[in-house]
Design a protein around this motif. Structure first.
Motif: not given
Length: 200
Positions: A62-69, A7-10, A43-51
């Motif tokens: 092309g990544l899932p984008v995950l907002p803060d809850s 998970v990339i923290l943005a 290095q990982v099994a899959g990738l998403a972006l926190n934004a």
């Protein structure tokens, strides 16, 4: 232990850059975010972006984008929680986080974090580098986080906890020591971006 998701923290507000997305800044003809993806993805099994905000601005990646809850820009732990909730939905046991503004982090980040966490029931590990003053300097946006602790983290955030190290210490968090402090150089200001150009 299965390979973690990444998970990339943005989710930060980039106030010292005048606002906007630091990950979309250009460094040597590529965005910071592209450079981070290129390092973390193998290095990982899959990738998403926190934004937060409009996810469409990251469509090209092309990544899932995950907002803060958790509302109100609760800091990196809110991004970690978003990543853990996503990982739980994927059936994963853990995530590794990396910051979107730190383009030179180690290519063996994940193996070293996993190694440091091997002796733990719930591996919780932060990257660290040598520090002449305190012995080690932790890099709290770079860590291995177990899905099993996500509800505990949610409760801590809802009660106002914001400091990463405070929460990791409560759960016996360890450090993975990396020798090169410059590996975690992050771009916060226009001067930092100029320095990063020189480091390429």
């Amino acid at each position: 232990m299965q390979q973690p998701l990444g998970v990339i923290l943005a989710g930060g507000q980039a106030t010292r850059m005048g606002g906007g997305d630091k990950g979309l800044l250009q460094l040597g003809g590529e965005t910071l975010l592209h450079r981070v993806i290129d390092r973390l993805e193998p290095q990982v099994a899959g990738l998403a972006l926190n934004a937060n905000g409009d996810a469409a601005r990251f469509e090209d990646f092309g990544l899932p984008v995950l907002p803060d809850s958790i509302e109100g820009f609760a800091g990196p732990l809110a991004g970690v929680l978003a990543g853990l909730d996503w990982a739980a939905s994927q059936g994963a046991e853990s995530i590794v986080t990396a910051a979107a503004d730190t383009p030179f982090f180690p290519c063996d980040l994940v193996p070293q974090l996993l190694l440091a966490g091997e002796v733990m029931t719930h591996p919780l590990v932060l990257a660290a580098t040598p520090d002449t003053v305190s012995g080690t300097a932790r890099h709290p946006t770079f860590g291995l986080w177990p899905v099993a602790l996500r509800d505990d983290l949610r409760e801590a955030l809802q009660h106002g906890l914001r400091k990463v190290v405070m929460w990791t210490q409560q759960h016996g968090g360890r450090e993975a020591l990396f020798p090169q402090e410059a590996a975690f150089f992050n771009v916060n200001t226009p001067d930092d971006l100029a320095q990063a150009e020189g480091m390429l």
